[in-house]
Design an enzyme around this catalytic site. Structure first.
Site, short mmCIF file in Angstrom:
data_model
loop_
_atom_site.label_atom_id
_atom_site.label_comp_id
_atom_site.label_asym_id
_atom_site.label_seq_id
_atom_site.Cartn_x
_atom_site.Cartn_y
_atom_site.Cartn_z
CG ASP A 138 40.13 27.10 45.27
OD1 ASP A 138 39.50 27.13 46.34
OD2 ASP A 138 41.14 26.38 45.08
CG ASP B 151 42.75 26.84 51.10
OD1 ASP B 151 43.71 27.40 51.65
OD2 ASP B 151 41.59 26.89 51.53
#
Ligand code: XBP
Ligand code: MG
Length: 249
Positions: free
Chosen positions: A9, A11
């Protein structure tokens, strides 16, 4: 099964982008467009339950500024605000305001040296990801990544599994050969629904969320404090390729 790929991922996981990155950029866009909206740190924590910038703006309008629901071409208007927000976010990245989290660069290097594929599965826009990677890891950083799955490439954003399924398809790998690294409950749900074992590195906004489906929970990739692990006896050193391999058993 041997580990073939790690899916990251962006953010909250590769970098702490939310409070002083995306949030700041949203507010800068609102100001530029003469909207008297201000997303403070607390409100932004609430808005983060909605993944995706455009989706987040729509949720805000529906719940906090409903008079704008009558706006002509609402979707286009939201897309326009989001475009301005993205320009501000890219500027923050280019100014070097958003560093990678501890251990990220080290682990990426180890994965490359061990010929383990590296991929991205994120809700944010492709341009944000590529700029973050180039600003922090160097001009050629995109070559390190076998697949980058970002933004509107899938119809349903996290917590739906779509983005992870899309990345697995591109990698031509089964979920069981991969590990995901996430920071949020929405991200964990998305990866787990795609059948991928998931490590959580907790971030400021996600502390206290439900991570009970995670294989491993860490403060960050450099820390040795394993907050929770579903597999016994992990080495007391920062997350290594050897530890990742043990999580596959
Ligand atoms: C990240 C997000 C993103 C960013 C904003 O979720 O929700 O929407 O906050 O990015 P995750 P955009 O880490 O689970 O992928 O404005 O570019 O959508
Ligand atoms: Mg995240």
């Amino acid at each position: 099964m041997t580990l073939s790929a790690v899916l990251f991922d962006v953010d909250g996981t590769l970098a702490d982008t939310e409070r002083d990155g995306h949030r700041t950029a949203f507010n800068q866009a609102f100001h530029e467009l003469h909207l008297d909206w201000e997303w403070d740190v607390d409100l932004y924590g609430t808005l983060l339950q909605i993944t995706g910038g455009k989706e987040r703006i729509r949720f805000y309008i529906e719940n906090y500024a409903p008079s704008f629901l009558n706006k002509h071409n609402l979707d286009e208007w939201i897309a326009q605000i989001h475009k301005v927000k993205t320009e501000h976010f890219l500027n923050l990245l280019k100014e070097g305001k958003i560093p990678l989290r501890p251990g990220v660069e080290r682990l990426l290097g180890e994965l490359r040296r061990n010929n383990i594929k590296i991929a991205i599965a994120t809700t944010t826009t492709h341009e944000n990801v590529s700029t973050l990677l180039q600003c922090t890891l160097g001009e050629n950083a995109l070559e390190w990544f076998d697949v980058i799955g970002a933004g509107d490439i899938v119809a349903k954003k996290k917590p739906a599994p779509d983005i992870y399924q899309w990345v697995l398809n591109q990698l031509k790998l089964p979920a069981e050969a991969c590990i995901a690294v996430e920071d949020s409950e929405n991200g964990l749900k998305s990866a787990v629904a795609a059948g991928i074992r998931t490590i959580i590195t907790i971030s400021e906004y996600t502390r206290g969320q439900d991570f009970s489906d995670a294989t491993l929970i860490l403060e960050d990739l450099e820390g040795i404090a394993y907050v929770q692990s579903s597999t016994a006896e992990l080495s007391k050193e920062p997350l290594s390729v050897q530890t990742l391999a043990r999580l596959m058993n």
